[in-house]
Design a protein around this motif. Structure first.
Motif, PDB file in Angstrom:
ATOM      1  N   GLN A  13     -73.880 -19.060  59.104  1.00  0.00           N
ATOM      2  CA  GLN A  13     -72.540 -19.626  59.077  1.00  0.00           C
ATOM      3  C   GLN A  13     -72.206 -20.111  57.664  1.00  0.00           C
ATOM      4  OE1 GLN A  13     -70.482 -19.526  61.959  1.00  0.00           O
ATOM      5  NE2 GLN A  13     -72.211 -18.154  62.370  1.00  0.00           N
ATOM      6  N   ILE A  14     -71.055 -19.724  57.175  1.00  0.00           N
ATOM      7  CA  ILE A  14     -70.627 -20.059  55.815  1.00  0.00           C
ATOM      8  C   ILE A  14     -69.305 -20.819  55.876  1.00  0.00           C
ATOM      9  CG2 ILE A  14     -69.901 -19.138  53.575  1.00  0.00           C
ATOM     10  CD1 ILE A  14     -71.753 -16.770  54.064  1.00  0.00           C
ATOM     11  N   THR A  15     -69.208 -21.904  55.117  1.00  0.00           N
ATOM     12  CA  THR A  15     -67.981 -22.697  55.053  1.00  0.00           C
ATOM     13  C   THR A  15     -67.044 -22.106  54.001  1.00  0.00           C
ATOM     14  OG1 THR A  15     -69.175 -24.700  55.701  1.00  0.00           O
ATOM     15  CG2 THR A  15     -67.041 -25.000  54.625  1.00  0.00           C
ATOM     16  N   LEU A  16     -65.771 -21.997  54.355  1.00  0.00           N
ATOM     17  CA  LEU A  16     -64.782 -21.417  53.460  1.00  0.00           C
ATOM     18  C   LEU A  16     -63.896 -22.521  52.882  1.00  0.00           C
ATOM     19  CD1 LEU A  16     -63.697 -18.710  52.396  1.00  0.00           C
ATOM     20  CD2 LEU A  16     -62.154 -18.651  54.361  1.00  0.00           C
ATOM     21  N   ALA A  17     -63.699 -22.475  51.565  1.00  0.00           N
ATOM     22  CA  ALA A  17     -62.894 -23.486  50.886  1.00  0.00           C
ATOM     23  C   ALA A  17     -61.933 -22.822  49.916  1.00  0.00           C
ATOM     24  CB  ALA A  17     -63.794 -24.465  50.138  1.00  0.00           C
ATOM     25  N   VAL A  18     -60.953 -23.600  49.436  1.00  0.00           N
ATOM     26  CA  VAL A  18     -60.091 -23.174  48.341  1.00  0.00           C
ATOM     27  C   VAL A  18     -60.093 -24.275  47.289  1.00  0.00           C
ATOM     28  CG1 VAL A  18     -58.591 -21.676  49.715  1.00  0.00           C
ATOM     29  CG2 VAL A  18     -58.001 -24.081  49.449  1.00  0.00           C
ATOM     30  N   ASP A  19     -60.005 -23.882  46.024  1.00  0.00           N
ATOM     31  CA  ASP A  19     -59.884 -24.825  44.914  1.00  0.00           C
ATOM     32  C   ASP A  19     -58.689 -24.408  44.067  1.00  0.00           C
ATOM     33  OD1 ASP A  19     -62.155 -26.863  44.773  1.00  0.00           O
ATOM     34  OD2 ASP A  19     -63.264 -25.004  45.143  1.00  0.00           O
ATOM     35  N   VAL A  96     -68.288 -20.927  50.229  1.00  0.00           N
ATOM     36  CA  VAL A  96     -67.618 -19.913  49.423  1.00  0.00           C
ATOM     37  C   VAL A  96     -66.199 -20.417  49.151  1.00  0.00           C
ATOM     38  CG1 VAL A  96     -66.694 -17.563  49.385  1.00  0.00           C
ATOM     39  CG2 VAL A  96     -68.982 -18.000  50.313  1.00  0.00           C
ATOM     40  N   SER A  97     -65.812 -20.426  47.882  1.00  0.00           N
ATOM     41  CA  SER A  97     -64.497 -20.963  47.522  1.00  0.00           C
ATOM     42  C   SER A  97     -63.660 -19.914  46.805  1.00  0.00           C
ATOM     43  CB  SER A  97     -64.646 -22.201  46.635  1.00  0.00           C
ATOM     44  OG  SER A  97     -63.369 -22.727  46.317  1.00  0.00           O
ATOM     45  N   THR A  98     -62.411 -19.788  47.242  1.00  0.00           N
ATOM     46  CA  THR A  98     -61.434 -18.928  46.580  1.00  0.00           C
ATOM     47  C   THR A  98     -60.525 -19.809  45.736  1.00  0.00           C
ATOM     48  OG1 THR A  98     -61.489 -17.280  48.344  1.00  0.00           O
ATOM     49  CG2 THR A  98     -59.549 -17.295  46.915  1.00  0.00           C
ATOM     50  N   THR A  99     -60.353 -19.442  44.476  1.00  0.00           N
ATOM     51  CA  THR A  99     -59.546 -20.258  43.574  1.00  0.00           C
ATOM     52  C   THR A  99     -58.119 -19.741  43.494  1.00  0.00           C
ATOM     53  OG1 THR A  99     -60.289 -18.954  41.667  1.00  0.00           O
ATOM     54  CG2 THR A  99     -61.495 -20.976  42.153  1.00  0.00           C
ATOM     55  N   TYR A 100     -57.212 -20.688  43.280  1.00  0.00           N
ATOM     56  CA  TYR A 100     -55.793 -20.392  43.101  1.00  0.00           C
ATOM     57  C   TYR A 100     -55.306 -21.056  41.826  1.00  0.00           C
ATOM     58  CZ  TYR A 100     -55.153 -18.441  47.775  1.00  0.00           C
ATOM     59  OH  TYR A 100     -55.208 -17.641  48.882  1.00  0.00           O
ATOM     60  N   SER A 101     -54.467 -20.352  41.104  1.00  0.00           N
ATOM     61  CA  SER A 101     -53.817 -20.901  39.921  1.00  0.00           C
ATOM     62  C   SER A 101     -52.419 -21.352  40.315  1.00  0.00           C
ATOM     63  CB  SER A 101     -53.743 -19.831  38.830  1.00  0.00           C
ATOM     64  OG  SER A 101     -53.063 -20.312  37.693  1.00  0.00           O
ATOM     65  N   ALA A 102     -52.075 -22.606  39.973  1.00  0.00           N
ATOM     66  CA  ALA A 102     -50.770 -23.155  40.324  1.00  0.00           C
ATOM     67  C   ALA A 102     -50.104 -23.710  39.076  1.00  0.00           C
ATOM     68  CB  ALA A 102     -50.914 -24.252  41.370  1.00  0.00           C
ATOM     69  N   MET A 103     -48.780 -23.740  39.096  1.00  0.00           N
ATOM     70  CA  MET A 103     -48.016 -24.258  37.963  1.00  0.00           C
ATOM     71  C   MET A 103     -46.981 -25.243  38.477  1.00  0.00           C
ATOM     72  SD  MET A 103     -47.478 -20.778  35.773  1.00  0.00           S
ATOM     73  CE  MET A 103     -48.893 -19.711  35.451  1.00  0.00           C
ATOM     74  N   ILE A 104     -47.017 -26.466  37.953  1.00  0.00           N
ATOM     75  CA  ILE A 104     -46.067 -27.467  38.408  1.00  0.00           C
ATOM     76  C   ILE A 104     -45.471 -28.213  37.217  1.00  0.00           C
ATOM     77  CG2 ILE A 104     -47.299 -27.754  40.579  1.00  0.00           C
ATOM     78  CD1 ILE A 104     -48.290 -30.427  39.613  1.00  0.00           C
ATOM     79  N   LEU A 105     -44.304 -28.789  37.452  1.00  0.00           N
ATOM     80  CA  LEU A 105     -43.650 -29.611  36.443  1.00  0.00           C
ATOM     81  C   LEU A 105     -43.967 -31.076  36.724  1.00  0.00           C
ATOM     82  CD1 LEU A 105     -40.113 -27.967  36.186  1.00  0.00           C
ATOM     83  CD2 LEU A 105     -42.100 -27.590  34.716  1.00  0.00           C
TER      84      LEU A 105
END
Length: 228
Positions: A13-19, A96-105
């Motif tokens: 069993q593997i835990t899924l995350a996002v960063d 296991v982590s999937t990364t996201y690039s975000a842009m904010i003001l």
């Protein structure tokens, strides 16, 4: 229990995350928003904002939920960067982590929410030591951003609705980490039909002032010419 169920239960069993790697353009600097981690392991150290994917979520939904909880903002520009899955990246369990690039003001987000996370902006060249493999995640996102801004208009998401050409050039220079010839930059900008010049000036930085522009997404979708 049928054979298929047994096979699934016997698999590790593997835990899924996002960063989320959150970029901002503040005071002519490309900056990264980091938080003080609030739980073990590595409690109190600087970290990307992230979280575990819930059973009823897909990856994009999880990333948007996490960003909303931090900033109070919806419809943030977001794109998936890379998945990190080394077996020992988290000392507590296999994550296991999937990364996201975000842009904010900075001017748009909810400051009270950001303060709840003890978050702070850091210039890209002054990022402190990060937990786990988060520095590798940041480097991956920066490299992708540098590739993408040459052929797509994603840099405009780091600017207010109205901006000057000096601001735009400064943004490209800090992202690419290089000086850009002003005349060549202006020539390329002049070819972009989706960049609309306004009959307004920003008088805050010089007596003469600088004309304001805006990015027109509809015109971009019609033309889609971009080559910086």
């Amino acid at each position: 229990m049928n054979k298929a169920n047994r096979i699934y239960k016997e698999i590790q069993q593997i835990t899924l995350a996002v960063d989320c790697i959150i970029f901002g353009f503040n005071d002519y600097k490309l900056e990264l928003l980091l938080i003080h981690r609030g739980f073990q392991p590595e409690r109190g150290k600087w970290s990307l904002i992230g979280g575990f994917v819930q059973n009823n979520e897909d990856l994009d939904e999880a990333a948007n939920r996490i960003l909303f909880n931090l900033s109070g903002l919806e419809n943030i520009y977001l794109e998936q960067v890379k998945t990190f899955g080394k077996s020992n990246r988290d000392p507590f369990e296999r994550v296991v982590s999937t990364t996201y690039s975000a842009m904010i003001l900075k001017s748009d987000y909810n400051e009270d929410k950001v303060e709840e996370y003890d978050a702070k902006w850091f210039p890209i060249d002054q990022v402190p030591e990060l937990i786990f493999d988060h520095r590798e995640m940041v480097n991956s996102a920066i490299n992708r951003l540098r590739r993408r801004i040459r052929s797509t208009p994603i840099a405009f998401y780091l600017l207010p609705q109205k901006f000057t050409l000096p601001q735009l050039q400064a943004l490209y220079e800090v992202i690419l980490n290089e000086d850009i010839d002003k005349r060549n930059f202006r020539k390329k900008i002049a070819q972009m039909k989706f960049l609309v010049k306004l009959n307004e000036k920003d008088m805050s930085e010089s007596r003469k002032g600088a004309y304001l522009y805006r990015f027109d997404k509809i015109l971009y979708e019609k033309d889609k010419y971009f080559n910086l």
